[in-house]
Design an enzyme around this catalytic site. Sequence first.
Site, PDB file in Angstrom:
ATOM      1  N   GLU A  67       1.248  -1.502  -0.407  1.00  0.00           N
ATOM      2  CA  GLU A  67       0.352   0.203  -0.214  1.00  0.00           C
ATOM      3  C   GLU A  67       0.924   1.147  -0.452  1.00  0.00           C
ATOM      4  O   GLU A  67       0.325   1.957  -0.571  1.00  0.00           O
ATOM      5  CB  GLU A  67      -0.953  -0.022   1.478  1.00  0.00           C
ATOM      6  CG  GLU A  67      -1.657  -1.283   0.992  1.00  0.00           C
ATOM      7  CD  GLU A  67      -3.042  -1.239   0.209  1.00  0.00           C
ATOM      8  OE1 GLU A  67      -3.330   0.362  -0.463  1.00  0.00           O
ATOM      9  OE2 GLU A  67      -3.068  -2.026  -0.715  1.00  0.00           O
TER      10      GLU A  67
ATOM     11  N   SER B  66     -51.319 -24.055  39.741  1.00  0.00           N
ATOM     12  CA  SER B  66     -50.746 -24.404  41.329  1.00  0.00           C
ATOM     13  C   SER B  66     -49.361 -24.278  41.567  1.00  0.00           C
ATOM     14  O   SER B  66     -48.894 -24.386  43.381  1.00  0.00           O
ATOM     15  CB  SER B  66     -50.963 -25.847  41.930  1.00  0.00           C
ATOM     16  OG  SER B  66     -52.695 -26.093  41.497  1.00  0.00           O
TER      17      SER B  66
END
Length: 849
Positions: free
Chosen positions: A91, A493
Amino acid sequence: MFRFILSFFGGIFTTLTMGIFMVALTLGAVFWMYGRDLPSHESLAQYTPPTISRIYSGQGKLIDEFAEERRLFAPADTIPPLIKQAFISAEDKNFYVHDGYDLRGIGAAAVDAVRSRGRDVRGASTITQQVMKNFLLSGDRRAERKIKEIILAARLEQTLDKEKILELYLNEIFLGQNSYGVAAASQTYFNKTLGELAPHEAAFLASLPKAPSDYHPVRRKERLLQRRNFVLREMNENGYISDAVYAEEKAQPLRSVQNGDFESFKAELPPRDYFTDEIRRQLSRDFGEGEFFTGGLTVRATIDNEMQPIAANALRRQLEQYDRGRGIWRGTRQSLPVEALETEESWRAALADLRVPRDIDLESQWYPAVVLEVGDNDARIGIEGVEDDADGHWIPAKDAQWARKQNEDGTLGRKARVAGDLVAVGDVVLVRRMTANDSGEFIRWTLRQVPEVQGGFVAMDVDTGRVIAMQGGFSYQASVFNRATQARRQPGSSFKPFVFASALDSGYSPATIVVDAPIEIDTPQGVWRPKNASNRFYGPTPLRTGIEQSRNLMTVRLAQEVGMDVVGSYAERFGVYDDLSPVLANALGSQETTLYQMVSAYAMFANGGERVQPTLVDRVQDRYGRTVYRHDERICNDCKTVDLAPGQAPRVISNRERVMDPVTAYQLTSMMKGVVDRGTARKSVNLSVPTAGKTGTTNEAKDVWFVGFTSNIVAGCYIGFDTPRPMGKGASGGGMCGPVFQRFMSQAVKKYGGGPFAVPQDCNFIKIDRFTGARLSDEASGDNVVAECFRSGEEPIFGIMFDGGFAMGADLPLVEEVGGARQVTTSTGRKATVGPKASFGTLSSGGLY
């Protein structure tokens, strides 16, 4: 003549000078104009890139990770020189000498592009310029952006050193496959750390910044290979690798995870499940979604890696058992077109693209498969991840004879006799290996399906609230909805202990007598006549027997005596509800809550009445290792002592809020232990240590529950259809959720132990008859004898009977009779005449048993 020559050259000099001046003035004006309103580059000095948040188990194993951009931040001093050299060569070869922009590089890039006719194109932007573009500017291709880029690059070079700029670049850059930065890309493409990469692999990564999609390691393999070799050549020309290394590395084949050359790092991660997704949901709420997905958090989860698969297996077995018992075949409801079945390569590719659950391991791993051929009796299948053998893989006729096929319109076909009655060519199915139980020898492939009925399971430490296992359904990949934490269902319950707890704290005792007889209540919807599950009435009965046998009528009368406002305050104090509506039907658990809330509330019964904050997370640390959340706030001074005597455990001081009197907690625990020993859970729960709990079954068995605990661990289960509907005759909390609890807890007890429940100092034990509530002598023994805890200093009063203000069943002429009166045997053994079975009572009645 001489004057003419001087005049000529003077003119040329003047023109050049003026031209240079005008160019410099123009450039200066341009740079001044574009440099006025640029974003501040100084913020990059404090840059903290978005990074992955990772979740680890209690044993330190990585179990999941979350990120918007998959990035592993690597400081400059941890990035090997080889990686830096590869990217600089690809680069910006003059990176270490230019001042942010490189005129020579721009010229060289242009010359290379011309010479190679566009094949080898090196970017004209420097690494510093790319940092500016990635962080502060847009990516548009305009001269204006380029000028701003150069200006900012020059300024950045004056602010940060080269290594810091390179660090920003190598951690921010996108390298394909949802990988940002070189550390994440190294793991994605090679499943290696940066330090493990060879030069050709470093060159591979450095080839990607231009356009990752144009250099895909599979689809554009040749182009990527050329680019990689170009980067290697640049590294050689720049003096980073020798000629010999260059030749050797250039000869290396292009290998990657995507090409199947390395195992993916994802293979080391378990499939995402309900536990980690719930952590994601809770931490996104607590820290913010942005911080969770980008903050690089390290999360230490409470999950126990050994117990979680046991929990998943326990729930899945019960769900599949119920589903197979219904005998209905639905399959996956997916199929492949006929043209996709022409070759093995095509059907494997088509099957791989389908979204079907691949995270199920029940008895053995479940695999997606496609039906390739249907014969007179059997069906041939192709199985994902399993090679075909010479004869192929077959589903025999006998494997289909348990079911009837459910058609698209919901109707059922005939009982299957051959495989073709259930499947057709192109159908996508799930299969697993059927093996012999004793030897593990392969028998055949067998059809499987994700059950329509669903459920949830949670287990946690009773003292700390640490969730050690959680399963939110049959398969996370089939349905991400977490039924353990998100599904609001009627607890039935299983809510009754909170009614009994409010009574015990209001002066009642386990021996207090409450009438079990018919009642009726006017409601806006009509007359509500609750009933017991047995449709029988038992007369005056002690509280203990009422909860052991899950008597609805006793519970309603008790709630009326105590007051639903008191019951509601208890339920809210324990975190079961935020606001319990004060109607009597809610005493039977008709108002919805979550399994997660119920289990954490039961933990407070088990630990003697102290506040428990349930948690899936022990600790959260930020990207710098600082602790930003810790669950356990208890004090442990001895933990800092280095010279504790052998065998002496550190003393932990609890600073938790007390939500229930310890005597009440023990009384309730003792009564709930009776549920397991001789009550509604006796047939399904039988552990080697003392166990307490409560079943729950709503009307028509639309929801079934069991929540129970030992002295160390509390666990709960609920099962039901996502859209509530009856599960059929025989479905019950004890019969369906009890076995899930038993399977899990039998293994949990081996690891976490258990023992007698702690008895408070203020307990005074008196023997009573559990059927009549009468006081017995200290020497009494027998099945009817139980030693009850009474509060010290309080003289228990026996013989008082409570009916909640409702008349006895024989005094209820208002109930419309649908048959003749009948006699029942009360708990005292006497005969009593009670009203007939009521014709109304399914409306909002909550729990049955």
